[in-house]
Scaffold this motif. Structure first.
Motif, PDB file in Angstrom:
ATOM      1  N   ASN A 143     -10.796   5.453  -4.748  1.00  0.00           N
ATOM      2  CA  ASN A 143      -9.372   5.155  -4.604  1.00  0.00           C
ATOM      3  C   ASN A 143      -9.070   4.815  -3.141  1.00  0.00           C
ATOM      4  O   ASN A 143      -9.111   5.688  -2.278  1.00  0.00           O
ATOM      5  CB  ASN A 143      -8.557   6.363  -5.061  1.00  0.00           C
ATOM      6  N   LEU A 173      -3.687  -1.241  -9.412  1.00  0.00           N
ATOM      7  CA  LEU A 173      -2.766  -0.490  -8.563  1.00  0.00           C
ATOM      8  C   LEU A 173      -1.824   0.298  -9.455  1.00  0.00           C
ATOM      9  O   LEU A 173      -1.266  -0.241 -10.414  1.00  0.00           O
ATOM     10  CB  LEU A 173      -1.934  -1.414  -7.671  1.00  0.00           C
ATOM     11  N   ASN A 214     -10.248  -1.164  -6.141  1.00  0.00           N
ATOM     12  CA  ASN A 214     -10.790  -2.520  -6.047  1.00  0.00           C
ATOM     13  C   ASN A 214     -12.224  -2.492  -6.548  1.00  0.00           C
ATOM     14  O   ASN A 214     -13.067  -1.789  -5.997  1.00  0.00           O
ATOM     15  CB  ASN A 214     -10.748  -3.043  -4.613  1.00  0.00           C
ATOM     16  N   THR A 225       1.828   2.640  -3.365  1.00  0.00           N
ATOM     17  CA  THR A 225       0.703   2.893  -4.265  1.00  0.00           C
ATOM     18  C   THR A 225       0.242   4.345  -4.202  1.00  0.00           C
ATOM     19  O   THR A 225       0.180   4.942  -3.137  1.00  0.00           O
ATOM     20  CB  THR A 225      -0.468   1.961  -3.894  1.00  0.00           C
ATOM     21  N   LYS A 236      -6.345   4.278  -1.690  1.00  0.00           N
ATOM     22  CA  LYS A 236      -5.142   4.906  -1.142  1.00  0.00           C
ATOM     23  C   LYS A 236      -5.407   6.334  -0.698  1.00  0.00           C
ATOM     24  O   LYS A 236      -4.848   6.802   0.301  1.00  0.00           O
ATOM     25  CB  LYS A 236      -4.018   4.891  -2.192  1.00  0.00           C
ATOM     26  N   LEU A 293      -5.375   2.978  -5.954  1.00  0.00           N
ATOM     27  CA  LEU A 293      -5.766   1.577  -5.782  1.00  0.00           C
ATOM     28  C   LEU A 293      -7.274   1.490  -5.949  1.00  0.00           C
ATOM     29  O   LEU A 293      -8.031   2.032  -5.138  1.00  0.00           O
ATOM     30  CB  LEU A 293      -5.335   1.061  -4.412  1.00  0.00           C
ATOM     31  N   LEU A 346       0.822  -1.207   0.000  1.00  0.00           N
ATOM     32  CA  LEU A 346       0.000   0.000   0.000  1.00  0.00           C
ATOM     33  C   LEU A 346       0.856   1.257   0.000  1.00  0.00           C
ATOM     34  O   LEU A 346       0.517   2.261  -0.650  1.00  0.00           O
ATOM     35  CB  LEU A 346      -0.945   0.004   1.204  1.00  0.00           C
TER      36      LEU A 346
END
Length: 452
Positions: A85, A422, A70, A65, A87, A68, A62
């Motif tokens: 996001n 990512l 998902n 990054t 992150k 990110l 993480l």
């Protein structure tokens, strides 16, 4: 009340949250989703999200990054949530410079008088940070109340601003494309009722006579176009000699709705990538997003040259897990462009990262599962397809300066399906295999096939 406490109350005191402490990253993710009024994942799936985030954090993945996404939740009702996001969920764009500095000369008063930080009224947050506009003497040589030093970074733009009526009966607001000499639909705000007329405009009361106006335009704007906003009067408008009104927190965002948080800028815009935007006929499935091969794509709003922190010229990575592989583009640079960063779902010499249009030897990204393109030196790149790594020599040239998009390149749209992505610094082969294990475990817990 903290967001998670509200969520527990809504779910009848679900004990999952009392027995599984949520990480700060998970709480930020949930708080942005709640602020946007997005549907949240089921309680048990939030725990699985939390577990995955914890593993990515403790393994230092993480920390490498910048972006990110998902998209896999085994729940087709949370398509909006899947574009946040992980992150940096609260990263928000404001293309308007000097967004709180009404005294700056770029804020044209149209021949009238402007009084920044007026004491005559308080802003919606209770501060004295609103600006009063007064048309006294403007009737002698009326001009427009507008601002022009704005440049688009997206094909979708939303203009929002808070307004409060004074002595004026109505005020007019407008978004204009200077590059194409196009005025979009104007909105006429009724200072007495708070209503606004004009297609696409909305007005929302926030109390004490203040209203937040919003207008979204998703056609007629190209990346790089110069834009202009009007905030009270258009050219040639009839001017009342004593008309007054108040303004606060103007914002121009690269998405199709306004954000719940204001971004203060100085001499430069601030570019955010807290929420990616979907375009065209994307299909959202339990596994993630897939293109329709016609017009569907995702704009990550991540520009390596502007919003990249861990992503640098000679230390950069782009990694995705595909659940559906059909060939064609996975990641590309500027929407509609041929050059720049590129990943394709095949065996190709055109897998590129920070190397302009220079090709390398073949890298195989065919099939499904983890596809990771990385650069950790000035002289070579490496690709990881699940557990197979390929290294190819090719020099870096420049840090790509445009938003990265998924499922589109140069007007060609793919039908690939993406579960997670990512973008940031390069990840080693070892970390890539760790990530595969963590994500496969997550997929199994939410009831999906572990395909990373």
């Amino acid at each position: 009340m903290p967001v998670i406490n509200r969520y527990i109350a809504k779910n009848n005191g679900n004990s999952l949250f009392r027995n599984n402490r949520l990480e700060s990253e998970t709480l930020l993710l949930l708080s942005r989703a709640k602020a946007e009024n997005y549907t949240l994942p089921k309680a048990v799936d939030i725990i699985h999200v939390n577990t995955l985030l914890k593993k990515l954090f403790t393994s230092d993945i993480l920390s490498l990054t910048d972006c990110l996404l998902n998209m896999a939740y085994n729940d087709t009702d949370i398509s909006n949530f899947s574009l946040i996001n992980w992150k940096n969920p609260w990263s928000i764009t404001n293309l308007i410079t000097h967004s709180s500095d009404w005294d700056n000369v770029s804020w044209n008063s149209g021949g009238g008088i402007k009084t920044p930080n007026t004491l005559e009224t308080t802003a919606p947050d209770g501060s004295n940070t609103a600006c009063k506009f007064d048309d006294t003497d403007a009737s002698l040589s009326p001009g427009t109340t507008s601002k022009t030093d704005i440049f688009s970074n997206s094909t979708a733009i939303t203009y929002s601003i808070y307004v409060k009526g004074g002595t004026a009966l109505s005020r007019v607001f407008l978004l204009r494309n200077i590059t194409t000499a196009t005025n979009f639909t104007s909105g006429t705000f009724n200072c007495a009722t708070g209503a606004i007329s004009g297609g696409g405009w909305t007005s929302t009361s926030v109390g004490d006579g203040w209203y937040r106006l919003q207008y979204t335009k998703t056609t007629g704007i190209s990346i790089g176009d110069q834009l202009q906003i009007y905030y009270g009067r258009l050219s040639g408008a009839t001017v009342g000699a004593t008309d007054t009104w108040y303004l606060w927190h103007p914002q121009l965002e690269d998405r199709s709705t306004s954000s719940p948080k204001f971004v203060e800028t100085t001499s430069s815009p601030i570019y955010g990538n807290g929420i990616s935007s979907k375009h065209g006929g994307l299909v959202y499935t339990e596994h993630g997003y897939e293109g329709n091969g016609v017009d569907g794509y995702i704009d990550t709003h991540f520009n390596p040259a502007i919003t990249g922190i861990r992503y640098t010229l000679n230390d950069a990575g782009m990694s995705l897990v595909l659940y559906k592989g059909t060939g064609g583009s996975i990641v590309s640079g500027n929407f509609g462009a041929t050059g720049g960063n590129l990943m394709t779902n095949d065996i190709s010499i055109t897998q590129r990262i920070n190397q302009g249009n220079i090709n390398s030897g073949n890298i195989d990204f065919f099939g499904i599962g983890l596809m990771s393109l990385n650069r950790n030196s000035a002289t070579e790149i490496y690709g990881i397809n699940k557990d197979v790594q390929t290294i190819q020599p090719v020099n870096s040239t420049s840090l790509f300066d445009s938003s990265l998009v998924l499922l589109e390149r140069n007007g060609n749209y793919s039908t690939n399906g993406i579960s997670i992505g990512l973008i940031g610094a390069s990840i080693s082969y070892e970390k890539a295999q760790n990530f595969r294990a963590y994500f496969n475990e997550y997929l199994k817990k939410i009831g999906l096939t572990p395909i990373a």
